[in-house]
Enzyme design. Structure first.
Site, PDB file in Angstrom:
ATOM      1  N   ASP A 250     -19.242  -1.411   3.034  1.00  0.00           N
ATOM      2  CA  ASP A 250     -17.884  -1.848   2.753  1.00  0.00           C
ATOM      3  C   ASP A 250     -17.954  -3.005   1.761  1.00  0.00           C
ATOM      4  O   ASP A 250     -18.810  -3.891   1.880  1.00  0.00           O
ATOM      5  CB  ASP A 250     -17.219  -2.292   4.073  1.00  0.00           C
ATOM      6  CG  ASP A 250     -15.755  -2.650   3.882  1.00  0.00           C
ATOM      7  OD1 ASP A 250     -14.905  -1.840   4.234  1.00  0.00           O
ATOM      8  OD2 ASP A 250     -15.485  -3.774   3.397  1.00  0.00           O
ATOM      9  N   ASN A 258      -8.493  -7.385  -5.178  1.00  0.00           N
ATOM     10  CA  ASN A 258      -7.300  -6.724  -5.700  1.00  0.00           C
ATOM     11  C   ASN A 258      -6.168  -7.718  -5.929  1.00  0.00           C
ATOM     12  O   ASN A 258      -5.489  -7.696  -6.963  1.00  0.00           O
ATOM     13  CB  ASN A 258      -6.828  -5.624  -4.739  1.00  0.00           C
ATOM     14  CG  ASN A 258      -7.480  -4.282  -5.024  1.00  0.00           C
ATOM     15  OD1 ASN A 258      -7.934  -4.025  -6.143  1.00  0.00           O
ATOM     16  ND2 ASN A 258      -7.528  -3.429  -4.023  1.00  0.00           N
ATOM     17  N   ASP A 267     -10.342  -1.059  -8.991  1.00  0.00           N
ATOM     18  CA  ASP A 267     -10.759   0.308  -9.301  1.00  0.00           C
ATOM     19  C   ASP A 267     -12.064   0.328 -10.084  1.00  0.00           C
ATOM     20  O   ASP A 267     -12.942   1.178  -9.854  1.00  0.00           O
ATOM     21  CB  ASP A 267      -9.664   1.025 -10.088  1.00  0.00           C
ATOM     22  CG  ASP A 267      -8.456   1.369  -9.233  1.00  0.00           C
ATOM     23  OD1 ASP A 267      -8.561   1.259  -7.990  1.00  0.00           O
ATOM     24  OD2 ASP A 267      -7.406   1.737  -9.803  1.00  0.00           O
ATOM     25  N   GLU A 294     -12.244   1.009   0.413  1.00  0.00           N
ATOM     26  CA  GLU A 294     -13.450   0.403  -0.155  1.00  0.00           C
ATOM     27  C   GLU A 294     -14.686   0.701   0.677  1.00  0.00           C
ATOM     28  O   GLU A 294     -15.730   0.074   0.517  1.00  0.00           O
ATOM     29  CB  GLU A 294     -13.265  -1.116  -0.282  1.00  0.00           C
ATOM     30  CG  GLU A 294     -13.229  -1.882   1.021  1.00  0.00           C
ATOM     31  CD  GLU A 294     -11.842  -1.937   1.664  1.00  0.00           C
ATOM     32  OE1 GLU A 294     -11.629  -2.789   2.535  1.00  0.00           O
ATOM     33  OE2 GLU A 294     -10.979  -1.120   1.284  1.00  0.00           O
TER      34      GLU A 294
END
Length: 377
Positions: A250, A258, A267, A294
């Protein structure tokens, strides 16, 4: 993950050669039938224009060349020089047939029933021309090289019987040539269109499969594909009693990335991480997949817990080497990941297996992230 499809040119050449080989094998068997029918006709005729022994003797090359060629093309489907072998075989087979036809023509000239004999020879040649035209229609040059000598032979033998009648054999030759040439164009166009349509269908099918099984952002397998592969690998492990390991990882503080740098930066982080994980799962049966958001997973068949831990360590080092910026991480200025590593044990279901990897991942996060935790049980 996917076998690349051949180009249109490669597929057309492969299918053309495949059809030609199949057609030549069929034409060879039909040639055997023609010789057998001719021998039966001569045997049953009260006054044959050629002896059965003489015909059998001159027919031997057809059977020898034909049998060897049929065996060869039945066993060799793909070869670097298959096209050259095919042309050489046809040249020899054509010579063998012309030898028989010349022998028949010479015997017919000396026969009292020469007119009917020559007419029968012409009909047999017409059958041969039609046979090889059908067998070789995807390859115009090879087809014409095979049938033109036979058609010229028909003109010569007709003129030998009726030297003053030039119109009929010449017109017949021209008509046959035009029919074969135009017919070949029509059938070849249909052949090409059929092959290209089949290629387009395969491309669409592959695209649909890719959309169904591949994550569009990372180009890794998606959750659905991972679930299917994991079930298969567990069944294989149960049968052969070989190790199977799983890594679940993760991205640390991904929501902060973000929020701070924007979704485009997030992204880009996932995309580069996907490329790195794809390189980590290099063996044919290894599978790297995006589990969701993620989170990523790597399935490692034939790998024990020590081997999986080594791969997790390599992933940690490789991500550190990427130096992906993270403006709001508590572990530093670059992106890091937490990993959970475990090995499948007897009696574990796929759900139990992934839950165990997720448990190890949770422990890695609780321990401060940017590390991996290995299930030592």
């Amino acid at each position: 993950m996917y076998t690349p499809l051949p180009s249109a040119e490669q597929l057309l050449e492969r299918e053309r050669l495949s059809y030609s080989v199949m057609g030549v094998k069929w034409a060879t068997l039909l040639s055997f039938f023609l010789i057998a029918a001719l021998c039966l006709t001569i045997y049953s005729h009260p006054n044959p224009f050629i002896s059965l022994a003489k015909l059998s003797l001159f027919s031997i090359p057809i059977f020898v060349i034909g049998a060897l060629g049929h065996i060869f093309f039945s066993r060799v489907s793909l070869h670097q020089y298959l096209d050259e072998f095919l042309k050489a075989y046809l040249a020899l087979f054509n010579v063998a047939w012309l030898l028989v036809l010349v022998t028949l023509a010479r015997s017919a000239v000396d026969s009292y029933s020469r007119t009917s004999a020559i007419s029968g020879i012409e009909s047999m040649v017409d059958i041969l021309v039609l046979t090889f035209a059908i067998a070789l229609f995807p390859d115009r040059k090879t087809m014409l090289l095979m049938v033109l000598p036979l058609m010229v032979f028909n003109v010569v033998i007709h003129l030998s019987e009726q030297p003053l009648n030039l119109v009929f054999p010449i017109v017949k030759f021209i008509c046959f040539t035009v029919i074969l040439y135009t017919g070949q164009q029509i059938f070849s166009r249909w052949f090409v269109q059929s092959i290209l349509r089949n290629l387009e269908n395969k491309k669409l099918l592959q695209q649909f499969k890719r959309l169904a099984l591949v994550d569009g952002l990372t180009n890794l397998s998606n959750r659905r594909h991972f679930d299917d592969i994991l079930l298969q690998e567990i069944k294989v492990t149960e049968r052969n009693n070989r190790p199977l390991s799983l890594i679940m990882l993760d991205v640390d503080y991904f929501k902060r990335l973000n929020d701070k740098a924007g979704h485009q930066a997030g992204d880009e982080c996932l995309s580069q991480l996907g490329q790195l994980l794809a390189q980590s799962a290099m063996r044919p049966r290894d599978l790297a997949a995006r589990y969701g958001g993620e989170e990523f997973v790597i399935v490692l068949p034939e790998t024990d817990i020590a081997g999986a831990a080594a791969i997790a360590a390599n992933i940690k080092a490789d991500i550190a080497a990427l130096k992906l910026p993270h403006p709001d991480s508590e572990n530093g200025e670059f992106v890091t990941v937490s990993q959970g590593v475990c090995q499948w044990r007897n009696g574990m279901s796929a759900t139990d297996f992934t839950a165990n990897a997720d448990k190890m991942l949770y422990q890695a996060k609780q321990a401060g992230r940017d590390q991996f935790v290995v299930d030592e049980q």
